[in-house]
Scaffold this motif. Sequence first.
Motif, PDB file in Angstrom:
ATOM      1  N   VAL A  26      50.585  14.397  72.328  1.00  0.00           N
ATOM      2  CA  VAL A  26      50.502  14.626  73.779  1.00  0.00           C
ATOM      3  C   VAL A  26      50.581  16.129  74.035  1.00  0.00           C
ATOM      4  N   GLU A  27      49.430  16.761  73.910  1.00  0.00           N
ATOM      5  CA  GLU A  27      49.306  18.208  73.999  1.00  0.00           C
ATOM      6  C   GLU A  27      48.415  18.561  75.180  1.00  0.00           C
ATOM      7  N   GLY A  28      48.771  19.615  75.861  1.00  0.00           N
ATOM      8  CA  GLY A  28      47.947  20.095  76.963  1.00  0.00           C
ATOM      9  C   GLY A  28      48.307  21.528  77.289  1.00  0.00           C
ATOM     10  N   PRO A  29      47.614  22.096  78.268  1.00  0.00           N
ATOM     11  CA  PRO A  29      47.910  23.476  78.658  1.00  0.00           C
ATOM     12  C   PRO A  29      49.357  23.625  79.121  1.00  0.00           C
ATOM     13  N   LYS A  30      49.944  24.764  78.825  1.00  0.00           N
ATOM     14  CA  LYS A  30      51.297  25.033  79.303  1.00  0.00           C
ATOM     15  C   LYS A  30      51.332  24.936  80.821  1.00  0.00           C
ATOM     16  N   GLY A  31      52.480  24.519  81.353  1.00  0.00           N
ATOM     17  CA  GLY A  31      52.670  24.472  82.799  1.00  0.00           C
ATOM     18  C   GLY A  31      52.459  23.123  83.439  1.00  0.00           C
ATOM     19  N   GLN A  32      52.090  22.106  82.658  1.00  0.00           N
ATOM     20  CA  GLN A  32      51.918  20.766  83.220  1.00  0.00           C
ATOM     21  C   GLN A  32      53.284  20.175  83.562  1.00  0.00           C
ATOM     22  N   ARG A  33      53.307  19.291  84.536  1.00  0.00           N
ATOM     23  CA  ARG A  33      54.563  18.634  84.904  1.00  0.00           C
ATOM     24  C   ARG A  33      54.354  17.126  84.976  1.00  0.00           C
TER      25      ARG A  33
ATOM     26  N   HIS B  40      51.737  13.093  80.467  1.00  0.00           N
ATOM     27  CA  HIS B  40      50.575  13.038  79.585  1.00  0.00           C
ATOM     28  C   HIS B  40      49.936  14.398  79.321  1.00  0.00           C
ATOM     29  N   GLY B  41      50.588  15.481  79.717  1.00  0.00           N
ATOM     30  CA  GLY B  41      50.079  16.821  79.411  1.00  0.00           C
ATOM     31  C   GLY B  41      48.707  17.091  79.980  1.00  0.00           C
ATOM     32  N   ASP B  42      48.346  16.356  81.018  1.00  0.00           N
ATOM     33  CA  ASP B  42      47.048  16.479  81.698  1.00  0.00           C
ATOM     34  C   ASP B  42      45.882  16.082  80.795  1.00  0.00           C
ATOM     35  N   ASP B  43      46.161  15.253  79.776  1.00  0.00           N
ATOM     36  CA  ASP B  43      45.125  14.734  78.886  1.00  0.00           C
ATOM     37  C   ASP B  43      44.898  13.268  79.259  1.00  0.00           C
ATOM     38  N   ARG B  44      43.750  12.968  79.808  1.00  0.00           N
ATOM     39  CA  ARG B  44      43.445  11.616  80.320  1.00  0.00           C
ATOM     40  C   ARG B  44      43.607  10.519  79.271  1.00  0.00           C
TER      41      ARG B  44
END
Length: 169
Positions: free
Chosen positions: A61-68, A71-75
Amino acid sequence: MKFRRIAAVAAGALAAPIMVMALPSSPAFAHGYVSSPPSRQAQCAKGVVRCGAIKYEPQSVEGPKGQRNCHGDDRRWAELSDDSKGWKVTNVGRNATFKWTFTARHRTASYEYYVGGNRVAYFNGNNQAPGATITHNVTLPAGQQKVLAIWNIGDTSNAFYACIDVNVQ
């Protein structure tokens, strides 16, 4: 005869990069997640909650820093942000210990923990790679909480995300 051998070697050398590009990629054996108390992806991996592909890649579950979000903004992992899915809630004390399990050890900028959109803990990673596991003691507000744990990577612009459902007593 010698010409055929040279032609075969040359053909193989030309075809190899094309074949590598055409092969399906395997899941990344990368990264990390909160294993205790069991995060949502850990629950999926253990079959506690029925989930899709995250069952096979709880560490991804990886995504750009700063997500809240969970799912880390990964659909691909959007179901982790579905609060109605029946996640198991773990009883913890006001000072809870969170254990990260790593399958690839990136240099670490920091770890952050959020409850209700408010950061409740921050740990500096000193740009060092962690061992196979690391634990943090975090003071939490009382009641049932969804904790968002974030591992900010030091050598990329990404972070890893995990949500943990707890009942703080």
